[in-house]
Design an enzyme around this catalytic site. Sequence first.
Site, PDB file in Angstrom:
ATOM      1  N   THR A 112       0.776  -1.274   0.143  1.00 29.24           N
ATOM      2  CA  THR A 112       0.044   0.076   0.049  1.00 29.24           C
ATOM      3  C   THR A 112       0.908   1.225  -0.067  1.00 29.24           C
ATOM      4  OG1 THR A 112      -1.900  -1.122   1.122  1.00 29.24           O
ATOM      5  CG2 THR A 112      -1.579   1.280   1.467  1.00 29.24           C
TER       6      THR A 112
ATOM      7  N   ARG B 151     -15.408  -5.605   2.559  1.00 26.98           N
ATOM      8  CA  ARG B 151     -14.303  -5.394   3.678  1.00 26.98           C
ATOM      9  C   ARG B 151     -13.815  -4.111   3.219  1.00 26.98           C
ATOM     10  NH1 ARG B 151      -8.497  -4.215   4.095  1.00 26.98           N
ATOM     11  NH2 ARG B 151      -8.059  -4.495   6.167  1.00 26.98           N
TER      12      ARG B 151
ATOM     13  N   ASP C  33      -8.180   0.465   6.663  1.00 21.77           N
ATOM     14  CA  ASP C  33      -7.703   1.561   7.378  1.00 21.77           C
ATOM     15  C   ASP C  33      -7.308   2.535   6.220  1.00 21.77           C
ATOM     16  OD1 ASP C  33      -5.426   0.014   6.771  1.00 21.77           O
ATOM     17  OD2 ASP C  33      -4.177   1.442   7.562  1.00 21.77           O
TER      18      ASP C  33
ATOM     19  N   THR D   9       0.557   1.200   6.796  1.00 19.88           N
ATOM     20  CA  THR D   9       0.690   0.306   5.884  1.00 19.88           C
ATOM     21  C   THR D   9       0.507  -0.951   6.886  1.00 19.88           C
ATOM     22  OG1 THR D   9       1.711  -0.979   4.161  1.00 19.88           O
ATOM     23  CG2 THR D   9       3.184  -0.016   5.501  1.00 19.88           C
TER      24      THR D   9
END
Length: 332
Positions: A191, A219, A222, A242
């Site tokens: 990420t 889903r 964050d 991450t």
Amino acid sequence: MKRRKFLKKSGLTTAGLLSAPAVVASCKTETKQEIASPPVSVRKPIAICTWNFMNATAKAWEVLEKGGNALDAVEQGVMIEEADVTNETVGVGGRPDRDGNVTLDACIMDKDGNCGSVVYLQNIAHPVSVARKVMEETPHIILAGKGAEQFAYEQGFKKEDLLTESTRKQYEEWKKESKYETVINIENHDTIGMLAIDKNGDIAGACTTSGMAYKVAGRVGDSPIIGAGLYVDNEVGGATATGVGEEVIRTVGSFLIVELMRQGKSPQEACEEGVKRIMKKNEGRKDFQIGFLAINKQGETGGYCVHPGFTYREYTEEGHENRHVSSFYQNE
Ligand code: SD4
């Protein structure tokens, strides 16, 4: 009297002035004002990002070097990873959920605390830019799923197939094992979270991901959650995360890091504290990864991760590209 002339005449260096309050007190009012607020040395412009995404930081730097603002820099920086089909955790080429759909999460935040976010977005290659549009074109902060996708089309974004030959094949392989549950492991990373300070000293941040591979459909992690995957306070600094998003959300991770910096911790100390809080709630677990990255108003940076191997990339005027390998926390 101009500051430089005064310094020359008095024979004082800036460092000398800072450690000589008695001299300051005896100066004329005009000069006293200048000395009372000495220029703080700030490392700017600067761009940093999670992992070793050197093309992304190079792009952000290109924007900053031309005098561009931090918001444009982080958006354009992370777009490089969104477009990179070899990054299987971001944008096009991101791994799908367990039903085979690529669903993307992203957010962006500016110096004034404005922010925008998209969650569970499909068929759009650049979720960060849609998040920016949410911030700039709507009175809202988060748009989700079909609504976010519809909004993206209205804003001129094109529909694209985000699965690549490679991720489609991997998904087919994954299905054969019939492991119909979310895999949370340390390989599930890449990420991109990016933070930048522009020439005016203003901070912005962005974060974008396809989330955990083969996650349960629907889903959201964050990364698009302001305060969890990203937080910026232009008075203090910024942070991004991450790793396993559920753990970051639980601790409101990035907000925590910024608040720790506000209390006087360095970015490095704040990231370490953030990771330790998470590990405290997960005694004995070693099967997941969390990494935090932070920058303060002075342009000091820090990063910390549960596992070794976490890196972050930094691009500044002095050092150009430096790759920092952060230390890691071992849960005894
Ligand atoms: C998530 N934090 O969706 C993301 C995953 C991640 O590198 O960071 N991967 O939970």
